[in-house]
Design a protein around this motif. Structure first.
Motif, PDB file in Angstrom:
ATOM      1  N   HIS A 161      35.638  49.394  29.920  1.00 37.67           N
ATOM      2  CA  HIS A 161      34.817  48.558  29.038  1.00 37.67           C
ATOM      3  C   HIS A 161      35.683  47.604  28.224  1.00 37.67           C
ATOM      4  O   HIS A 161      35.378  46.405  28.127  1.00 37.67           O
ATOM      5  N   GLU A 162      36.765  48.122  27.647  1.00 36.58           N
ATOM      6  CA  GLU A 162      37.612  47.306  26.770  1.00 36.58           C
ATOM      7  C   GLU A 162      38.327  46.210  27.565  1.00 36.58           C
ATOM      8  O   GLU A 162      38.373  45.055  27.145  1.00 36.58           O
ATOM      9  N   VAL A 163      38.865  46.554  28.721  1.00 37.24           N
ATOM     10  CA  VAL A 163      39.565  45.561  29.543  1.00 37.24           C
ATOM     11  C   VAL A 163      38.572  44.555  30.129  1.00 37.24           C
ATOM     12  O   VAL A 163      38.867  43.363  30.238  1.00 37.24           O
ATOM     13  N   ARG A 194      36.093  43.308  28.778  1.00 38.62           N
ATOM     14  CA  ARG A 194      35.678  42.326  27.769  1.00 38.62           C
ATOM     15  C   ARG A 194      36.667  41.173  27.634  1.00 38.62           C
ATOM     16  O   ARG A 194      36.360  40.184  26.982  1.00 38.62           O
ATOM     17  N   VAL A 195      37.847  41.289  28.223  1.00 44.41           N
ATOM     18  CA  VAL A 195      38.845  40.227  28.126  1.00 44.41           C
ATOM     19  C   VAL A 195      38.323  38.980  28.819  1.00 44.41           C
ATOM     20  O   VAL A 195      37.836  39.040  29.959  1.00 44.41           O
ATOM     21  N   GLN A 196      38.411  37.850  28.143  1.00 47.41           N
ATOM     22  CA  GLN A 196      37.907  36.603  28.708  1.00 47.41           C
ATOM     23  C   GLN A 196      38.668  36.245  29.977  1.00 47.41           C
ATOM     24  O   GLN A 196      39.898  36.210  29.995  1.00 47.41           O
ATOM     25  N   GLY A 197      37.926  35.982  31.041  1.00 45.81           N
ATOM     26  CA  GLY A 197      38.534  35.631  32.313  1.00 45.81           C
ATOM     27  C   GLY A 197      38.472  36.747  33.332  1.00 45.81           C
ATOM     28  O   GLY A 197      38.591  36.500  34.536  1.00 45.81           O
ATOM     29  N   VAL A 198      38.261  37.985  32.883  1.00 45.37           N
ATOM     30  CA  VAL A 198      38.169  39.119  33.803  1.00 45.37           C
ATOM     31  C   VAL A 198      36.756  39.184  34.373  1.00 45.37           C
ATOM     32  O   VAL A 198      35.786  39.338  33.634  1.00 45.37           O
ATOM     33  N   ILE A 199      36.648  39.030  35.682  1.00 44.49           N
ATOM     34  CA  ILE A 199      35.333  39.117  36.328  1.00 44.49           C
ATOM     35  C   ILE A 199      34.893  40.570  36.449  1.00 44.49           C
ATOM     36  O   ILE A 199      33.742  40.914  36.174  1.00 44.49           O
ATOM     37  N   ALA A 200      35.819  41.427  36.857  1.00 42.54           N
ATOM     38  CA  ALA A 200      35.492  42.847  37.015  1.00 42.54           C
ATOM     39  C   ALA A 200      36.772  43.662  37.025  1.00 42.54           C
ATOM     40  O   ALA A 200      37.839  43.166  37.382  1.00 42.54           O
ATOM     41  N   VAL A 201      36.641  44.922  36.608  1.00 43.95           N
ATOM     42  CA  VAL A 201      37.735  45.890  36.749  1.00 43.95           C
ATOM     43  C   VAL A 201      37.440  46.677  38.020  1.00 43.95           C
ATOM     44  O   VAL A 201      36.571  47.556  38.039  1.00 43.95           O
ATOM     45  N   GLU A 202      38.138  46.338  39.097  1.00 42.59           N
ATOM     46  CA  GLU A 202      37.816  46.924  40.391  1.00 42.59           C
ATOM     47  C   GLU A 202      38.354  48.349  40.522  1.00 42.59           C
ATOM     48  O   GLU A 202      37.813  49.151  41.278  1.00 42.59           O
ATOM     49  N   GLN A 203      39.428  48.644  39.822  1.00 43.05           N
ATOM     50  CA  GLN A 203      39.985  49.992  39.888  1.00 43.05           C
ATOM     51  C   GLN A 203      40.699  50.310  38.582  1.00 43.05           C
ATOM     52  O   GLN A 203      41.355  49.438  37.999  1.00 43.05           O
ATOM     53  N   ALA A 204      40.556  51.540  38.121  1.00 48.22           N
ATOM     54  CA  ALA A 204      41.239  51.975  36.901  1.00 48.22           C
ATOM     55  C   ALA A 204      41.687  53.413  37.100  1.00 48.22           C
ATOM     56  O   ALA A 204      40.858  54.305  37.298  1.00 48.22           O
ATOM     57  N   ARG A 205      43.000  53.610  37.060  1.00 51.21           N
ATOM     58  CA  ARG A 205      43.553  54.955  37.223  1.00 51.21           C
ATOM     59  C   ARG A 205      44.475  55.256  36.045  1.00 51.21           C
ATOM     60  O   ARG A 205      45.260  54.409  35.646  1.00 51.21           O
ATOM     61  N   VAL A 206      44.344  56.463  35.533  1.00 54.67           N
ATOM     62  CA  VAL A 206      45.158  56.886  34.384  1.00 54.67           C
ATOM     63  C   VAL A 206      45.764  58.243  34.714  1.00 54.67           C
ATOM     64  O   VAL A 206      45.089  59.113  35.276  1.00 54.67           O
ATOM     65  N   GLU A 259      50.078  30.691  35.209  1.00 55.93           N
ATOM     66  CA  GLU A 259      50.227  30.806  33.764  1.00 55.93           C
ATOM     67  C   GLU A 259      48.980  31.425  33.136  1.00 55.93           C
ATOM     68  O   GLU A 259      49.067  32.296  32.261  1.00 55.93           O
ATOM     69  N   HIS A 260      47.805  30.965  33.585  1.00 58.73           N
ATOM     70  CA  HIS A 260      46.549  31.501  33.046  1.00 58.73           C
ATOM     71  C   HIS A 260      46.396  32.973  33.416  1.00 58.73           C
ATOM     72  O   HIS A 260      45.986  33.801  32.591  1.00 58.73           O
ATOM     73  N   THR A 261      46.731  33.312  34.652  1.00 60.03           N
ATOM     74  CA  THR A 261      46.665  34.707  35.077  1.00 60.03           C
ATOM     75  C   THR A 261      47.590  35.575  34.244  1.00 60.03           C
ATOM     76  O   THR A 261      47.226  36.675  33.819  1.00 60.03           O
ATOM     77  N   GLY A 262      48.802  35.076  33.979  1.00 62.17           N
ATOM     78  CA  GLY A 262      49.739  35.829  33.155  1.00 62.17           C
ATOM     79  C   GLY A 262      49.205  36.078  31.758  1.00 62.17           C
ATOM     80  O   GLY A 262      49.385  37.161  31.195  1.00 62.17           O
ATOM     81  N   GLN A 263      48.513  35.084  31.186  1.00 60.67           N
ATOM     82  CA  GLN A 263      47.934  35.252  29.857  1.00 60.67           C
ATOM     83  C   GLN A 263      46.819  36.297  29.866  1.00 60.67           C
ATOM     84  O   GLN A 263      46.721  37.127  28.959  1.00 60.67           O
ATOM     85  N   VAL A 264      45.979  36.275  30.906  1.00 61.65           N
ATOM     86  CA  VAL A 264      44.902  37.270  31.013  1.00 61.65           C
ATOM     87  C   VAL A 264      45.490  38.675  31.159  1.00 61.65           C
ATOM     88  O   VAL A 264      45.008  39.641  30.556  1.00 61.65           O
ATOM     89  N   VAL A 265      46.551  38.789  31.965  1.00 61.47           N
ATOM     90  CA  VAL A 265      47.215  40.087  32.142  1.00 61.47           C
ATOM     91  C   VAL A 265      47.762  40.593  30.813  1.00 61.47           C
ATOM     92  O   VAL A 265      47.646  41.778  30.475  1.00 61.47           O
ATOM     93  N   HIS A 266      48.357  39.689  30.038  1.00 61.15           N
ATOM     94  CA  HIS A 266      48.891  40.061  28.724  1.00 61.15           C
ATOM     95  C   HIS A 266      47.771  40.580  27.812  1.00 61.15           C
ATOM     96  O   HIS A 266      47.920  41.619  27.154  1.00 61.15           O
ATOM     97  N   GLU A 267      46.635  39.877  27.784  1.00 62.08           N
ATOM     98  CA  GLU A 267      45.513  40.294  26.927  1.00 62.08           C
ATOM     99  C   GLU A 267      44.891  41.600  27.429  1.00 62.08           C
ATOM    100  O   GLU A 267      44.483  42.447  26.625  1.00 62.08           O
ATOM    101  N   ALA A 268      44.825  41.772  28.752  1.00 64.57           N
ATOM    102  CA  ALA A 268      44.268  43.003  29.306  1.00 64.57           C
ATOM    103  C   ALA A 268      45.171  44.195  28.998  1.00 64.57           C
ATOM    104  O   ALA A 268      44.696  45.305  28.739  1.00 64.57           O
ATOM    105  N   THR A 269      46.484  43.971  29.012  1.00 64.84           N
ATOM    106  CA  THR A 269      47.430  45.038  28.658  1.00 64.84           C
ATOM    107  C   THR A 269      47.218  45.476  27.212  1.00 64.84           C
ATOM    108  O   THR A 269      47.186  46.672  26.910  1.00 64.84           O
ATOM    109  N   ALA A 270      47.071  44.498  26.323  1.00 68.77           N
ATOM    110  CA  ALA A 270      46.833  44.822  24.913  1.00 68.77           C
ATOM    111  C   ALA A 270      45.519  45.585  24.750  1.00 68.77           C
ATOM    112  O   ALA A 270      45.431  46.533  23.951  1.00 68.77           O
TER     113      ALA A 270
END
Length: 491
Positions: A249-251, A253-265, A287-298
């Protein structure tokens, strides 16, 4: 595309990396110290309780001594595991050595389960087969009271360090010492009741000692089941479903993410690892992808603090994609840049024109074959298009070194201003630079236009200005005009 999620920019700084390494080293030393003290305390209590149990013949005291002996083994395992678990990841253990602590906790739980079976068996034998007379003295009572004090002190210290460092092995040890207090109290109560029975001649109270031993074993068994389940859950990578749902849910919500296709912890010791696959619009740049990855990590680390997050990204076609976006996506997949992209409709058929930048060292046949393949791919990916016309341009493979900025060449500057005066939309041209690069002349400038002018009209005006200027100065090889709102030059 696979992107290893970076930490925040601050976390990558040398100062932060150094302080983080110092913190980890401090935690490791603190864990070793408290584990060593725990092992020493368990050894002392085991010897004292064993001596008191043999002296008194009390099964309750002996069972408590066995429990402390198992705590000693557990403390030794804990000391070993915390020394190994904090070793950095290596080639054989890419996720680190943290799970050794969970394996240690599982081993302790197994030993405790074995002790339960022995205590219950011996208690049943004393109740139904052969009774054993307890020899009462003050010594066992003193030992048990001292044990309660030591257990209280050790459990508090272990729990505090376990909470600070997130160590499951230390948490297990803390739980052991806390349970020892209640087990020792049960043994003390059994001894007291047994003494009352012997002193006043109440025979049936003589069973209080083995009954107290069974109570101790029940306490041990309850703790064993809890600790064993927790240890096995980590060893088999079990994670609460609520945590995973919250992470998605949290990831998501990041702008630019269409879907979280897989999540493993997964968890190893005190460390968490999150592996996510995100679907992103395929028109996104690196560059845009890198920024989305950074925000999704946070976002992931807000759910699981300090987690080691790895994010994979996959391009995804969105419903809102236009034909322009889809053509650009095909070009991006071929790793080329396109511009001057236009689509014309003629008699119900769509025709695409675009400019493609090709490496300047590429041969004509090779460039033609590449562009033909690109055109065929566009027609396959965008079936609405009936024809594609590609203009090939060379992309300079080297950085151009201007020899001289020709400020005194007034003729070119005057010609540019004269051409600009023919357009009512252009307020002024400024920052004009004329440069000689090799055998070519290049001109760059800024052009002020009304703030509210639509971009299609801006493009038309700029293109017409370039064409008009080239008629006056055909020797200029390249013209670059940067449009900007007129209010930027009136502040």
């Amino acid at each position: 595309m696979q992107t290893a999620a970076p930490s925040t920019p601050e976390s990558g700084s040398p100062i932060t990396r150094t302080s983080r390494a110092a913190t980890v080293a401090g935690f490791s030393a603190q864990k070793r110290r408290v584990a060593l003290r725990s092992m020493s305390a368990a050894a002392a209590m085991t010897m004292f309780k064993l001596g008191a149990g043999l002296l008194s013949g009390s099964l309750g005291v002996l069972s408590d001594a066995v429990h402390s002996g198992l705590d000693l083994v557990g403390a030794a395992l804990t000391f070993f595991s915390v020394n190994v678990s904090d070793k950095p990841a290596d080639e054989d253990h890419p996720y680190g050595h943290g799970k050794i602590e969970n394996l240690s906790a599982f081993a302790e739980a197994t030993l405790m389960g074995i002790s339960c079976a022995w205590i219950v068996w011996e208690a049943v034998q004393r109740i139904f087969v052969h009774a054993v007379e307890v020899r009462h003295s003050l010594w066992p009572v003193v030992v048990l009271l001292a044990s309660i004090g030591v257990d209280y002190w050790r459990s508090r210290e272990l729990r505090a360090v376990a909470k600070k460092t997130g160590s499951p092995a230390l948490a297990t040890d803390a739980f052991h010492f806390a349970s020892d207090m209640w087990a020792t109290l049960a043994v003390l109560a059994g001894l007291s009741i047994n003494w009352i029975g012997a002193h006043y001649g109440i025979g049936w109270l003589g069973y209080s000692d083995p009954v107290a031993a069974i109570v101790v074993s029940i306490l041990i068994l309850r703790m064993t089941l809890r600790l064993g389940h927790e240890a096995v859950a980590v060893l088999v990578d079990e994670v609460p479903a609520a945590t995973r749902r919250q992470l998605i849910h949290e990831v998501g919500r990041v702008q630019g993410v269409i879907a979280v296709e897989q999540a493993r912890v997964r968890r190893a010791g005190a460390s968490y690892f999150a592996d996510l696959t995100l679907a992103l619009p395929r028109r996104f740049t690196f560059e845009h992808t890198g920024q989305v990855v950074h925000e999704a990590t946070a976002a992931a680390q807000r759910v699981i603090p300090e987690a080691d997050v790895v994010i994979h990204t996959v391009p995804h076609q969105t419903r809102a994609e236009s034909i322009f976006d889809r053509v650009r996506a095909v070009a991006a997949k071929s790793n080329v840049s396109v511009h001057e992209l236009s689509i014309q409709s003629h008699q119900g058929r769509l025709r695409v024109e675009l400019h493609v930048e090709i490496e300047e060292n590429m041969r004509l046949r090779e460039a033609h074959e590449f562009v033909s393949g690109l055109e065929a791919e566009i027609l396959r990916e965008v079936p609405e298009i009936d024809a594609v016309l590609t203009h090939i341009e060379s992309e300079p493979a080297t950085i151009e070194e201007p020899r001289e900025v020709v400020v005194e060449d007034r003729r070119i500057e005057i010609a540019l201003r004269s051409a600009a005066a023919a357009f009512a939309e252009i307020s002024d041209v400024h920052d004009i630079v004329v440069a000689h690069t090799g055998e070519h002349i290049a001109l760059t400038c800024h052009c002020s236009l009304p703030d509210e002018l639509p971009m299609n009209r801006v493009h038309e005006v700029i293109t017409a200005l370039e064409d008009r200027f080239k008629l006056e100065c055909p020797e200029v090889y390249r013209v670059t005009i940067h449009p900007e709102p007129v209010t930027d030059n009136t502040r």
